[in-house]
Motif scaffolding. Structure first.
Motif, PDB file in Angstrom:
ATOM      1  N   UNK A 432       0.854  -1.195   0.000  1.00  0.00           N
ATOM      2  CA  UNK A 432       0.000   0.000   0.000  1.00  0.00           C
ATOM      3  C   UNK A 432       0.885   1.238   0.000  1.00  0.00           C
ATOM      4  N   UNK A 433       0.273   2.394  -0.242  1.00  0.00           N
ATOM      5  CA  UNK A 433       1.062   3.610  -0.403  1.00  0.00           C
ATOM      6  C   UNK A 433       1.825   4.000   0.856  1.00  0.00           C
ATOM      7  N   UNK A 434       1.358   3.526   2.032  1.00  0.00           N
ATOM      8  CA  UNK A 434       2.051   3.851   3.269  1.00  0.00           C
ATOM      9  C   UNK A 434       3.494   3.398   3.275  1.00  0.00           C
ATOM     10  N   UNK A 435       3.798   2.292   2.580  1.00  0.00           N
ATOM     11  CA  UNK A 435       5.177   1.823   2.479  1.00  0.00           C
ATOM     12  C   UNK A 435       6.025   2.786   1.670  1.00  0.00           C
ATOM     13  N   UNK A 463      10.668  -7.158   8.124  1.00  0.00           N
ATOM     14  CA  UNK A 463      11.860  -6.319   8.146  1.00  0.00           C
ATOM     15  C   UNK A 463      11.588  -4.949   7.537  1.00  0.00           C
ATOM     16  N   UNK A 464      10.855  -4.918   6.420  1.00  0.00           N
ATOM     17  CA  UNK A 464      10.520  -3.637   5.798  1.00  0.00           C
ATOM     18  C   UNK A 464       9.749  -2.741   6.763  1.00  0.00           C
ATOM     19  N   UNK A 465       8.788  -3.332   7.483  1.00  0.00           N
ATOM     20  CA  UNK A 465       8.009  -2.524   8.411  1.00  0.00           C
ATOM     21  C   UNK A 465       8.837  -2.069   9.604  1.00  0.00           C
ATOM     22  N   UNK A 466       9.767  -2.885  10.043  1.00  0.00           N
ATOM     23  CA  UNK A 466      10.655  -2.462  11.118  1.00  0.00           C
ATOM     24  C   UNK A 466      11.508  -1.274  10.677  1.00  0.00           C
ATOM     25  N   UNK A 467      11.985  -1.336   9.430  1.00  0.00           N
ATOM     26  CA  UNK A 467      12.760  -0.216   8.896  1.00  0.00           C
ATOM     27  C   UNK A 467      11.892   1.028   8.734  1.00  0.00           C
ATOM     28  N   UNK A 468      10.640   0.821   8.342  1.00  0.00           N
ATOM     29  CA  UNK A 468       9.721   1.951   8.218  1.00  0.00           C
ATOM     30  C   UNK A 468       9.481   2.615   9.572  1.00  0.00           C
ATOM     31  N   UNK A 469       9.288   1.814  10.611  1.00  0.00           N
ATOM     32  CA  UNK A 469       9.074   2.368  11.946  1.00  0.00           C
ATOM     33  C   UNK A 469      10.288   3.155  12.418  1.00  0.00           C
ATOM     34  N   UNK A 470      11.466   2.619  12.149  1.00  0.00           N
ATOM     35  CA  UNK A 470      12.674   3.342  12.526  1.00  0.00           C
ATOM     36  C   UNK A 470      12.760   4.688  11.815  1.00  0.00           C
ATOM     37  N   UNK A 471      12.413   4.688  10.541  1.00  0.00           N
ATOM     38  CA  UNK A 471      12.485   5.926   9.763  1.00  0.00           C
ATOM     39  C   UNK A 471      11.418   6.910  10.202  1.00  0.00           C
ATOM     40  N   UNK A 472      10.187   6.413  10.440  1.00  0.00           N
ATOM     41  CA  UNK A 472       9.108   7.287  10.896  1.00  0.00           C
ATOM     42  C   UNK A 472       9.417   7.869  12.261  1.00  0.00           C
ATOM     43  N   UNK A 473       9.966   7.045  13.145  1.00  0.00           N
ATOM     44  CA  UNK A 473      10.318   7.526  14.481  1.00  0.00           C
ATOM     45  C   UNK A 473      11.412   8.579  14.413  1.00  0.00           C
ATOM     46  N   UNK A 474      12.393   8.351  13.552  1.00  0.00           N
ATOM     47  CA  UNK A 474      13.483   9.312  13.411  1.00  0.00           C
ATOM     48  C   UNK A 474      12.972  10.648  12.886  1.00  0.00           C
ATOM     49  N   UNK A 475      12.042  10.585  11.911  1.00  0.00           N
ATOM     50  CA  UNK A 475      11.462  11.823  11.364  1.00  0.00           C
ATOM     51  C   UNK A 475      10.686  12.596  12.422  1.00  0.00           C
ATOM     52  N   UNK A 484       5.738   3.161  18.745  1.00  0.00           N
ATOM     53  CA  UNK A 484       4.763   2.074  18.690  1.00  0.00           C
ATOM     54  C   UNK A 484       3.860   2.034  19.914  1.00  0.00           C
ATOM     55  N   UNK A 485       4.174   2.828  20.932  1.00  0.00           N
ATOM     56  CA  UNK A 485       3.270   2.903  22.082  1.00  0.00           C
ATOM     57  C   UNK A 485       2.184   3.963  21.898  1.00  0.00           C
ATOM     58  N   UNK A 486       2.302   4.781  20.843  1.00  0.00           N
ATOM     59  CA  UNK A 486       1.275   5.795  20.571  1.00  0.00           C
ATOM     60  C   UNK A 486       0.022   5.091  20.069  1.00  0.00           C
ATOM     61  N   UNK A 487      -1.146   5.369  20.619  1.00  0.00           N
ATOM     62  CA  UNK A 487      -2.370   4.646  20.234  1.00  0.00           C
ATOM     63  C   UNK A 487      -2.745   4.881  18.776  1.00  0.00           C
ATOM     64  N   UNK A 491      -1.400   7.843  16.107  1.00  0.00           N
ATOM     65  CA  UNK A 491      -0.187   7.455  15.381  1.00  0.00           C
ATOM     66  C   UNK A 491      -0.268   7.797  13.902  1.00  0.00           C
ATOM     67  N   UNK A 492      -1.486   8.018  13.394  1.00  0.00           N
ATOM     68  CA  UNK A 492      -1.655   8.361  11.980  1.00  0.00           C
ATOM     69  C   UNK A 492      -0.908   9.634  11.611  1.00  0.00           C
ATOM     70  N   UNK A 493      -0.614  10.461  12.617  1.00  0.00           N
ATOM     71  CA  UNK A 493       0.145  11.692  12.374  1.00  0.00           C
ATOM     72  C   UNK A 493       1.552  11.380  11.872  1.00  0.00           C
ATOM     73  N   UNK A 494       2.059  10.197  12.190  1.00  0.00           N
ATOM     74  CA  UNK A 494       3.453   9.866  11.910  1.00  0.00           C
ATOM     75  C   UNK A 494       3.627   8.857  10.773  1.00  0.00           C
ATOM     76  N   UNK A 495       2.624   8.010  10.546  1.00  0.00           N
ATOM     77  CA  UNK A 495       2.670   7.110   9.392  1.00  0.00           C
ATOM     78  C   UNK A 495       1.262   6.601   9.112  1.00  0.00           C
TER      79      UNK A 495
END
Length: 518
Positions: A432-435, A463-475, A484-487, A491-495
């Protein structure tokens, strides 16, 4: 087939499914940090395993109540298997679609994508449709299949496999404004596709018995096709020839298919099934919008990937993507990314050209980078209020489109493509486009490539989603653990909700499990 269940922990993947074929076709091994294809045992399927994952960001109801709750309470439980692939009987065609019987006549008589079924021939067509074979006959019909799927936020992911018959069906339904449309697709689209494939097979046999000349070549027998895209002309284009020059040199201009009658039939069946599902969904919306006017704004992007033998078919509406990783034989021997689908958004110059051609008298087609100020995608399932005045009128106040001059403004005509799997092809990323908000095509391919080289039995989708979370968190200035603790909802604000499937081609030495929800 292998299965490994996971235990729920705070912030960890909640459920998982995966598939690994028992045989193998070819073997990919690492040579000097590059991929090399090795001959192996032959099998009629061209995939060996798949890995899928979905990450939620939107808050949504657990189940839809569309069709008086029957989709969520009766149909989806028969398809959903978020922890593993499981065997299910291949039920008689349309058995799960009986709940839609009240809309069957009206929708079949208005099949917008099928020039072979004009209204004047409706009675004959309906008679043929309802007497089409089911059970063990037909393009995808088998006695039992392996199924898996689940939901994450407003997204739905679905996979259906028959390894012994050499085919794999994957669907990613990226819902918006609610999950009802994505749930409807997950509950009905696959079996609707099977129905039209059965009809295709039935009609071909009837034509053959009538003595008509048929091309009986199997898709696997013709090696001439590598990759072609087919994008049907939209129904509301008054004079397509006036704008043909805009499209003739574009990668998804309509192409001739006369040399590929069977493939043409497959693509036509996919398109008919999508139109059928759209008509049925909007019929249900019309029946229920008095109690739930929000349904008129609910929609979904659609991405279907069908791997049958060595033919890889795609159908898409919206901005989800299928990206092929293949050997760059003209380069350094590494992998290159080939996007098999087009992005249907207002950012696409060709899509904007369609909109302006279809609505010459509307000066407010695109407002604030969105169709009528409401939607970024130009093609989508559902979203009735941008397709019909009666649906738009069901909304109140600022939710209603103020100047719906010449609907529909959002198309349900899919983009279609065929790719012939070769020994150079390594894997396909379906997402999906979120990736792709975080990774370009080449970056995603390189991430998967490096991962499977160092983790031959690992899970590249996870693995792709783990990398996405790292990138979203860094941004966002967070750690991954904090993000990942944000409800869901906040959390939609970030990804966005993110769904991805990685289909490994040519080896059975890769991933054995996949994740569908976080």
């Amino acid at each position: 087939m292998l299965h490994e269940a996971s235990t729920k922990h705070e912030g960890e993947l909640e459920v998982s499914f995966g598939y690994k074929c028992n045989g193998n076709i070819d073997e990919i091994r690492e040579v000097s940090d590059k991929f090399e294809i090795q001959p192996g045992l032959q099998r009629i399927s061209s995939f060996s395993c798949l890995s899928g994952a979905a990450l939620s960001a939107n808050a949504t109801l657990a189940n839809t109540n569309i069709c008086n709750g029957l989709i969520g309470e009766e149909i989806l439980p028969t398809w959903d298997s978020p922890n593993s692939f499981r065997k299910v009987p291949s039920s008689p065609t349309l058995s799960r679609l009986d709940i839609l019987s009240t809309s069957m006549q009206s929708s079949l008589s208005n099949l917008s994508c099928s020039p072979s079924t004009p209204t004047s021939d409706y009675d004959s067509y309906l008679s043929k449709s309802m007497s089409a074979p089911s059970g063990s006959e037909g393009f995808l019909n088998v006695k039992e299949v392996q199924v898996a799927g689940g939901a994450a936020g407003e997204d739905r992911v679905q996979a259906v496999c028959s390894e012994e018959n050499g085919w794999l069906f994957c669907g990613i339904y990226d819902g918006f404004n609610g999950r009802d449309a994505a749930d409807f697709l997950a509950g009905t689209l696959y079996e609707t596709i099977v129905f039209y494939f059965n009809l295709l097979d039935w009609e071909a046999k009837n034509e053959a018995s009538d003595g008509l000349e048929m091309d009986n070549s199997h898709p696997l027998d013709d090696g001439s096709i590598t990759h072609e895209r087919f994008s049907p002309l939209k129904n509301n284009s008054n004079n397509a020839s006036d704008i043909h020059s805009v499209f003739e040199n574009h990668s998804y201009a309509k192409a001739g298919m006369t040399n590929y009658p069977l493939r043409h039939g497959v693509l036509d069946s996919l398109q008919r099934a999508l139109s059928q599902a759209e008509n049925d969904f909007l019929h249900m919306v019309e029946q229920e919008m008095e109690d739930r006017p929000d349904l008129v704004s609910v929609g979904s992007c659609v991405l279907v990937v069908l791997l049958h033998g060595k033919d890889l078919y795609t159908l898409n509406l919206g901005d989800s993507r299928a990206v092929l990783a293949t050997l760059d034989v003209r380069g350094d021997g590494g992998l290159k990314a080939v996007q098999l689908t087009e992005s249907h958004t207002v950012d696409n110059e060709l899509e904007r050209a369609w909109l302006h051609h279809d609505h010459p008298d509307d000066p407010t087609i695109i407002i604030g980078g969105k169709v009528k100020g409401k939607l970024k995608v130009t093609r989508a399932f559902g979203v009735g209020y941008l397709k019909s005045k009666k649906f738009n009128d069901a909304l109140m106040g600022i939710l209603r489109v103020p100047s719906l001059i010449s609907p529909p403004y959002v198309s349900t005509q899919p983009a279609l493509s065929i790719h012939r799997i070769s020994k150079s092809d390594c894997f396909v990323i379906v997402g999906s486009d979120g990736l792709f908000d975080f990774f370009g095509n080449e970056e995603a391919v390189n991430l998967v490539r490096s991962y499977i080289l160092s983790n031959p039995t690992g899970d590249p989708a996870k693995f792709l989603l783990e990398q996405l979370l790292l990138k979203a968190a860094d941004c966002a200035g967070f750690s991954k653990e904090e993000l990942i603790t944000i409800p869901a909802g906040r959390r939609r604000k970030y990804h966005d909700d993110v769904t991805v499937i990685v289909i490994i081609l040519g080896t059975n030495q890769r991933t054995t499990r996949a994740s569908t929800s976080m």
